[in-house]
Design a protein around this motif. Structure first.
Motif, PDB file in Angstrom:
ATOM      1  N   GLY A 211     -22.759 -23.543-137.602  1.00 29.43           N
ATOM      2  CA  GLY A 211     -21.888 -23.008-138.791  1.00 29.43           C
ATOM      3  C   GLY A 211     -22.203 -21.438-139.070  1.00 29.43           C
ATOM      4  O   GLY A 211     -21.940 -21.091-140.037  1.00 29.43           O
ATOM      5  N   PHE A 212     -23.003 -20.887-138.222  1.00 37.63           N
ATOM      6  CA  PHE A 212     -23.587 -19.515-138.446  1.00 37.63           C
ATOM      7  C   PHE A 212     -22.730 -18.825-137.336  1.00 37.63           C
ATOM      8  O   PHE A 212     -23.031 -18.844-136.017  1.00 37.63           O
ATOM      9  N   ARG A 213     -21.612 -18.140-137.717  1.00 39.73           N
ATOM     10  CA  ARG A 213     -20.800 -17.279-136.997  1.00 39.73           C
ATOM     11  C   ARG A 213     -20.185 -16.221-137.727  1.00 39.73           C
ATOM     12  O   ARG A 213     -20.093 -16.184-138.853  1.00 39.73           O
ATOM     13  N   ALA A 214     -19.755 -15.225-137.240  1.00 39.53           N
ATOM     14  CA  ALA A 214     -19.258 -14.244-137.460  1.00 39.53           C
ATOM     15  C   ALA A 214     -17.797 -13.896-137.093  1.00 39.53           C
ATOM     16  O   ALA A 214     -17.388 -14.030-135.961  1.00 39.53           O
ATOM     17  N   CYS A 215     -16.994 -13.216-137.842  1.00 39.88           N
ATOM     18  CA  CYS A 215     -15.426 -12.910-137.238  1.00 39.88           C
ATOM     19  C   CYS A 215     -15.019 -11.449-137.769  1.00 39.88           C
ATOM     20  O   CYS A 215     -15.429 -11.124-138.862  1.00 39.88           O
ATOM     21  N   GLY A 216     -14.189 -10.977-136.730  1.00 40.06           N
ATOM     22  CA  GLY A 216     -13.702  -9.572-137.095  1.00 40.06           C
ATOM     23  C   GLY A 216     -12.354  -9.673-138.067  1.00 40.06           C
ATOM     24  O   GLY A 216     -12.107 -10.802-138.590  1.00 40.06           O
ATOM     25  N   PRO A 217     -11.686  -8.768-138.431  1.00 44.06           N
ATOM     26  CA  PRO A 217     -10.756  -8.644-139.277  1.00 44.06           C
ATOM     27  C   PRO A 217      -9.570  -9.520-138.959  1.00 44.06           C
ATOM     28  O   PRO A 217      -8.741 -10.226-139.728  1.00 44.06           O
ATOM     29  N   VAL A 218      -9.145  -9.451-137.586  1.00 37.18           N
ATOM     30  CA  VAL A 218      -7.926 -10.124-137.218  1.00 37.18           C
ATOM     31  C   VAL A 218      -8.098 -11.634-137.406  1.00 37.18           C
ATOM     32  O   VAL A 218      -7.365 -12.265-137.874  1.00 37.18           O
ATOM     33  N   LEU A 219      -9.272 -12.404-136.836  1.00 35.41           N
ATOM     34  CA  LEU A 219      -9.564 -13.577-137.042  1.00 35.41           C
ATOM     35  C   LEU A 219      -9.854 -14.054-138.455  1.00 35.41           C
ATOM     36  O   LEU A 219      -9.543 -15.303-138.848  1.00 35.41           O
ATOM     37  N   THR A 220     -10.502 -13.122-139.422  1.00 35.66           N
ATOM     38  CA  THR A 220     -10.564 -13.436-140.741  1.00 35.66           C
ATOM     39  C   THR A 220      -9.184 -13.821-141.422  1.00 35.66           C
ATOM     40  O   THR A 220      -9.101 -14.704-142.250  1.00 35.66           O
ATOM     41  N   ALA A 221      -8.309 -12.836-141.007  1.00 33.28           N
ATOM     42  CA  ALA A 221      -7.223 -13.036-141.739  1.00 33.28           C
ATOM     43  C   ALA A 221      -6.231 -14.235-141.344  1.00 33.28           C
ATOM     44  O   ALA A 221      -5.684 -14.943-142.119  1.00 33.28           O
ATOM     45  N   TYR A 222      -6.405 -14.557-140.025  1.00 34.10           N
ATOM     46  CA  TYR A 222      -5.817 -15.769-139.411  1.00 34.10           C
ATOM     47  C   TYR A 222      -6.407 -17.048-140.092  1.00 34.10           C
ATOM     48  O   TYR A 222      -5.691 -17.963-140.531  1.00 34.10           O
ATOM     49  N   PHE A 223      -7.711 -16.887-140.243  1.00 39.44           N
ATOM     50  CA  PHE A 223      -8.362 -18.431-140.748  1.00 39.44           C
ATOM     51  C   PHE A 223      -8.162 -18.142-142.220  1.00 39.44           C
ATOM     52  O   PHE A 223      -8.215 -19.569-142.756  1.00 39.44           O
ATOM     53  N   ALA A 224      -7.951 -17.124-142.911  1.00 39.29           N
ATOM     54  CA  ALA A 224      -7.605 -17.483-144.284  1.00 39.29           C
ATOM     55  C   ALA A 224      -6.181 -18.183-144.335  1.00 39.29           C
ATOM     56  O   ALA A 224      -6.066 -18.749-145.707  1.00 39.29           O
ATOM     57  N   GLN A 225      -5.373 -18.211-143.376  1.00 41.23           N
ATOM     58  CA  GLN A 225      -4.091 -18.775-143.465  1.00 41.23           C
ATOM     59  C   GLN A 225      -4.036 -20.457-142.711  1.00 41.23           C
ATOM     60  O   GLN A 225      -3.362 -21.110-143.189  1.00 41.23           O
ATOM     61  N   ASN A 226      -4.934 -20.321-141.913  1.00 40.84           N
ATOM     62  CA  ASN A 226      -4.813 -21.323-140.822  1.00 40.84           C
ATOM     63  C   ASN A 226      -6.359 -21.538-140.545  1.00 40.84           C
ATOM     64  O   ASN A 226      -7.064 -21.173-139.502  1.00 40.84           O
ATOM     65  N   TYR A 227      -7.061 -22.892-140.880  1.00 42.89           N
ATOM     66  CA  TYR A 227      -8.156 -23.336-140.723  1.00 42.89           C
ATOM     67  C   TYR A 227      -8.082 -24.620-140.681  1.00 42.89           C
ATOM     68  O   TYR A 227      -7.949 -25.441-141.641  1.00 42.89           O
ATOM     69  N   ALA A 228      -9.082 -25.325-139.861  1.00 43.63           N
ATOM     70  CA  ALA A 228      -9.335 -26.820-139.591  1.00 43.63           C
ATOM     71  C   ALA A 228     -10.068 -27.189-140.748  1.00 43.63           C
ATOM     72  O   ALA A 228     -10.841 -26.786-141.442  1.00 43.63           O
ATOM     73  N   GLN A 229      -9.438 -28.406-141.577  1.00 45.86           N
ATOM     74  CA  GLN A 229     -10.227 -28.789-142.705  1.00 45.86           C
ATOM     75  C   GLN A 229     -11.178 -30.067-142.354  1.00 45.86           C
ATOM     76  O   GLN A 229     -12.228 -30.135-143.095  1.00 45.86           O
ATOM     77  N   ASP A 230     -10.948 -30.696-141.328  1.00 47.01           N
ATOM     78  CA  ASP A 230     -11.695 -32.037-141.203  1.00 47.01           C
ATOM     79  C   ASP A 230     -13.175 -31.654-140.304  1.00 47.01           C
ATOM     80  O   ASP A 230     -14.274 -32.153-140.780  1.00 47.01           O
ATOM     81  N   TYR A 231     -13.014 -30.847-139.105  1.00 49.90           N
ATOM     82  CA  TYR A 231     -14.073 -30.673-138.349  1.00 49.90           C
ATOM     83  C   TYR A 231     -13.971 -29.323-137.840  1.00 49.90           C
ATOM     84  O   TYR A 231     -13.652 -28.773-136.777  1.00 49.90           O
TER      85      TYR A 231
END
Length: 243
Positions: free
Chosen positions: A159-179
């Motif tokens: 769970g220790f991970r970093a994301c750049g701006p494109v992926l941050t914006a994508y995950f703000a709208q699309n992110y897995a909930q269970d796993y």
């Protein structure tokens, strides 16, 4: 200078959350942080409020996926360039954040995963490696991701991970909930993002309880395996349609 936000999902972390924040302030003072309190049943909220911490208090329990996604939304709304997911239980070390975000700052990666299993090459102690049973499960999930994406990622549940701006914006709208940890890797690779691993050392948790309980581990393995295979199939189908 790029704006850096550390996202700390927290559920029942009263024993470690203040030490986690103190570690960040001491060893990564250039970063801002936000704790996402996911309806903790202990005194996590009281500890945060009493000590003037920057936190969001979710009205309903969303689980780890929803908590992290809330952090990504916060990052987008406040214009951060790089986000770091960082556990509130004391496992992750703030002195490795600079190393973790380096590939993103250099423009070499969209996601950097802090890995316990990539060799450091310095001959020093590897840090906490988790139990043998957990490591077996991690290798199994890693194999499924390799089958589905063609990429080998060793520390797939980190769970220790970093994301750049494109992926941050994508995950703000699309992110897995269970796993979210392994599924987010599949999603990022399926979206054509560059994913790398960076060697880090971790500690044993200082408190709280893992989201993967021992009695539910077999149930977890079955469901996460199916989820990864389904995600890989969906992403493969989308690529075929585009072709």
């Amino acid at each position: 200078m790029k704006k850096l936000l550390v996202i700390i999902p927290a559920y029942n972390e009263e024993a470690a959350i203040l030490n986690t924040i103190a570690d960040l302030k001491q060893n990564c003072p250039q970063a801002d942080y936000v704790v996402v309190n996911d309806c903790s049943r202990d005194r996590t909220r009281e500890e945060l409020r009493a000590n003037g911490a920057n936190y969001l208090d979710l009205p309903v329990n969303l689980g780890i996926g929803g908590g992290v996604q809330t952090g990504y939304k916060y990052a987008v709304e406040h214009g951060y360039d790089i986000t770091v997911q960082f556990d509130g239980d004391g496992q992750h070390r703030a002195d490795y954040i600079a190393r973790l975000i380096a590939p993103i700052e250099r423009g070499e990666a969209d996601m950097a995963i802090g890995s316990r299993f990539v060799p450091h090459g310095d001959g020093e102690d590897k840090g906490f490696q988790s139990s043998a049973a957990r490591r077996m499960g991690i290798r199994w999930i890693s194999g499924l991701i390799r089958i589905g994406t063609g990429r080998t990622i060793r520390d797939v549940t980190s769970g220790f991970r970093a994301c750049g701006p494109v992926l941050t914006a994508y995950f703000a709208q699309n992110y897995a909930q269970d796993y979210p940890e392994p599924e987010a890797i599949v999603t990022a690779l399926g979206q054509g993002m560059r994913v790398c691993e960076v060697p880090v050392r971790m500690n044993e948790r200082q408190g709280g309880v893992s989201s993967i309980r021992a009695l539910k581990s077999l149930h977890y393995m079955i469901k996460v395996s199916l989820a990864i295979l389904l995600d890989s199939f969906r992403l493969g189908s989308r690529k075929e349609k585009k072709a």
